[in-house]
Design an enzyme around this catalytic site. Structure first.
Site, PDB file in Angstrom:
ATOM      1  N   ASP A  19      16.214 107.005  28.724  1.00 53.00           N
ATOM      2  CA  ASP A  19      16.379 106.741  27.306  1.00 53.00           C
ATOM      3  C   ASP A  19      17.331 107.753  26.663  1.00 53.00           C
ATOM      4  O   ASP A  19      17.392 108.922  27.072  1.00 53.00           O
ATOM      5  CB  ASP A  19      15.016 106.815  26.613  1.00 53.00           C
ATOM      6  CG  ASP A  19      15.042 106.243  25.211  1.00 53.00           C
ATOM      7  OD1 ASP A  19      15.954 105.449  24.907  1.00 53.00           O
ATOM      8  OD2 ASP A  19      14.154 106.612  24.412  1.00 53.00           O
ATOM      9  N   HIS A  36      25.971 104.505  27.704  1.00 51.06           N
ATOM     10  CA  HIS A  36      25.490 103.811  28.901  1.00 51.06           C
ATOM     11  C   HIS A  36      26.394 104.097  30.103  1.00 51.06           C
ATOM     12  O   HIS A  36      25.914 104.306  31.221  1.00 51.06           O
ATOM     13  CB  HIS A  36      25.432 102.304  28.645  1.00 51.06           C
ATOM     14  CG  HIS A  36      24.385 101.913  27.636  1.00 51.06           C
ATOM     15  ND1 HIS A  36      23.059 102.240  27.783  1.00 51.06           N
ATOM     16  CD2 HIS A  36      24.477 101.223  26.471  1.00 51.06           C
ATOM     17  CE1 HIS A  36      22.366 101.760  26.757  1.00 51.06           C
ATOM     18  NE2 HIS A  36      23.220 101.145  25.945  1.00 51.06           N
ATOM     19  N   LEU A 130      15.171 107.106  51.314  1.00 47.31           N
ATOM     20  CA  LEU A 130      14.738 106.957  49.928  1.00 47.31           C
ATOM     21  C   LEU A 130      14.773 105.481  49.561  1.00 47.31           C
ATOM     22  O   LEU A 130      15.704 104.770  49.938  1.00 47.31           O
ATOM     23  CB  LEU A 130      15.672 107.737  48.985  1.00 47.31           C
ATOM     24  CG  LEU A 130      15.473 107.517  47.475  1.00 47.31           C
ATOM     25  CD1 LEU A 130      14.156 108.146  47.018  1.00 47.31           C
ATOM     26  CD2 LEU A 130      16.640 108.090  46.679  1.00 47.31           C
TER      27      LEU A 130
END
Length: 248
Positions: A19, A36, A130
């Protein structure tokens, strides 16, 4: 879901609500979409950190089911960034042993994007260093409802006995079924809510909130969150004394 009351290692599954992109851009006098784009570098940083520190699963909240309500231009840029990552970063992820999974209702995306998602997941399917989960068009309530529908369908078709459904059974139907239990949920940007993210999975996760805006979130900030996690006593319903002396 069997939980261990004592954690001798760092978090194995970390989720992040990324955020603050828009506010970061606005503070710099830029349009929200600039933030972004800058946030992509932070994504790369947290993936590096996760691999380096032995985190097994990293789940990033990229696009919620509510984000469709945002201005059309912003949604368009988010879709462009998603395409950019799939076009330019998947080979690098594969080279570094990262398995990519997309969780959420991808049926809302256009066919070309869905095809890219499937190709990326197939290419990286055998990697084990991962698991990188990108939550796209995802909502925690959607996840629970979707799991419930699948269970109801299996009961109706005789594959499952309704009386045998337990929390463990339900856990096998949510979007993170194959992953370790969620240990740590981080939210950047100063807000103190989980915004319909991983609602089922958050039941016993540790929560960490930071004022750092997502484009400024780096490996050092991630380390602070992990350090905070590592000094917490995770009781899972037990008393502190029971955790310290588990055989009593």
């Amino acid at each position: 879901m069997t939980e261990s009351p004592v954690s001798n290692v760092g978090p194995q599954h970390v989720a992040i609500i990324m955020d603050g992109n828009g506010r970061w851009a606005q503070k710099k006098g830029k349009i929200r979409t600039f933030g972004h784009k800058a946030g992509v570098d932070s994504v790369k940083a947290v993936v590096r950190f996760a691999r380096k520190t032995g985190i097994k699963s990293l789940t990033l909240f990229a696009f919620s089911s509510e984000n469709w309500k945002r201005p059309e231009e912003e949604v368009s840029v988010l879709m462009e960034l998603f395409n950019f990552v799939l076009n330019n970063e998947v080979k690098r992820l594969n080279k570094n042993g990262v398995r990519l999974k997309v969780i959420g209702d991808v049926s809302a995306f256009d066919d070309k994007l869905v095809e890219k998602i499937h190709k990326a997941e197939t290419l990286t399917a055998d990697n084990h260093d991962l698991v990188l989960n990108i939550a796209a068009n995802y909502g925690g309530r959607w996840d629970i409802v979707n799991a419930t529908k699948q269970i109801a369908n299996d009961v109706q078709n005789g594959k499952l006995d309704a009386e045998s459904v337990t929390e463990d059974t339900f856990n096998n139907y949510v979007s993170t079924a194959e992953l370790p239990e969620l240990d740590l949920l981080i939210r950047t940007g100063g807000e103190h809510r989980i915004s319909n993210f991983l609602l089922w999975q958050c039941a016993y996760a540790e929560l960490y909130f930071t004022d750092v805006l997502w484009p400024d979130f780096n490996e050092d900030v991630f380390q602070l969150a992990v350090d905070d996690f590592n000094v917490r006593q995770r009781r899972f319903g037990l008393t502190g004394e029971q955790v310290l002396t588990p055989n009593t």
